[in-house]
Design a protein around this motif. Sequence first.
Motif, PDB file in Angstrom:
ATOM      1  N   GLY A  34       0.801  -1.224   0.000  1.00  0.00           N
ATOM      2  CA  GLY A  34       0.000   0.000   0.000  1.00  0.00           C
ATOM      3  C   GLY A  34       0.830   1.268   0.000  1.00  0.00           C
ATOM      4  O   GLY A  34       0.293   2.374   0.037  1.00  0.00           O
ATOM      5  N   GLY A  35       2.141   1.125  -0.023  1.00  0.00           N
ATOM      6  CA  GLY A  35       3.011   2.288  -0.153  1.00  0.00           C
ATOM      7  C   GLY A  35       3.389   2.974   1.153  1.00  0.00           C
ATOM      8  O   GLY A  35       3.801   4.131   1.153  1.00  0.00           O
ATOM      9  N   LEU A  36       3.297   2.270   2.277  1.00  0.00           N
ATOM     10  CA  LEU A  36       3.634   2.919   3.541  1.00  0.00           C
ATOM     11  C   LEU A  36       5.114   2.839   3.909  1.00  0.00           C
ATOM     12  O   LEU A  36       5.554   3.571   4.793  1.00  0.00           O
ATOM     13  N   HIS A  37       5.901   1.995   3.236  1.00  0.00           N
ATOM     14  CA  HIS A  37       7.325   1.914   3.550  1.00  0.00           C
ATOM     15  C   HIS A  37       8.004   3.224   3.153  1.00  0.00           C
ATOM     16  O   HIS A  37       7.981   3.627   1.991  1.00  0.00           O
ATOM     17  N   TYR A  38       8.564   3.911   4.118  1.00  0.00           N
ATOM     18  CA  TYR A  38       9.199   5.222   3.982  1.00  0.00           C
ATOM     19  C   TYR A  38       8.227   6.336   3.600  1.00  0.00           C
ATOM     20  O   TYR A  38       8.660   7.414   3.199  1.00  0.00           O
ATOM     21  N   PHE A  39       6.923   6.109   3.740  1.00  0.00           N
ATOM     22  CA  PHE A  39       5.964   7.180   3.479  1.00  0.00           C
ATOM     23  C   PHE A  39       6.158   8.266   4.518  1.00  0.00           C
ATOM     24  O   PHE A  39       6.173   8.006   5.718  1.00  0.00           O
ATOM     25  N   GLU A  40       6.349   9.487   4.066  1.00  0.00           N
ATOM     26  CA  GLU A  40       6.621  10.640   4.925  1.00  0.00           C
ATOM     27  C   GLU A  40       7.828  10.387   5.842  1.00  0.00           C
ATOM     28  O   GLU A  40       7.915  10.939   6.938  1.00  0.00           O
ATOM     29  N   GLY A  41       8.734   9.519   5.395  1.00  0.00           N
ATOM     30  CA  GLY A  41       9.965   9.265   6.141  1.00  0.00           C
ATOM     31  C   GLY A  41       9.874   8.176   7.206  1.00  0.00           C
ATOM     32  O   GLY A  41      10.854   7.906   7.890  1.00  0.00           O
ATOM     33  N   TYR A  42       8.728   7.535   7.344  1.00  0.00           N
ATOM     34  CA  TYR A  42       8.556   6.488   8.366  1.00  0.00           C
ATOM     35  C   TYR A  42       8.746   5.116   7.750  1.00  0.00           C
ATOM     36  O   TYR A  42       8.087   4.764   6.770  1.00  0.00           O
ATOM     37  N   ARG A  43       9.653   4.358   8.335  1.00  0.00           N
ATOM     38  CA  ARG A  43       9.907   3.001   7.859  1.00  0.00           C
ATOM     39  C   ARG A  43       8.718   2.094   8.160  1.00  0.00           C
ATOM     40  O   ARG A  43       7.945   2.337   9.091  1.00  0.00           O
TER      41      ARG A  43
END
Length: 145
Positions: A34-43
């Motif tokens: 879903g694209g959350l890896h490193y989204f807004e800098g959060y691993r």
Amino acid sequence: MKACVLLSLLSCLVAPSGAAVMGRCTVAKKLYDGGLHYFEGYRLENWVCLAYFESKFNPTAVYDNMHGDFTGFGLFQIRNNDWCDHGKNLCHMSCADLLNPDLKKTIECAKKIVKGKDGMGAWPSWSLHCQYADTLARWLDGCKL
């Protein structure tokens, strides 16, 4: 009488048959896809940690807070007073959309929340359990992404 009391106590201990708790790696994979890896800098580890402390990996979880001023929905316990349904509805969706195990709407809304001024700090449980955790890598141990 004793039998009724015992039966009542036992019914509280039994998990509902419709519970949709996911495995840690399943959650990690869905959040990664879903694209959350490193989204807004959060691993990704931060998101998996958050999902555990908010819902114990249950995408259909619904919890009222102790004071009754909001209800949390889904994997990240997204609050109805700001993000869905009758509140401000900043995610422009029904709270029921946040209970789908495919997690698409949940991820869409979480991305809007984390873009806010508090980032992942919008979730007090992340600040308490995940923000300074030295062992975040354990949330992805053995997972194939």
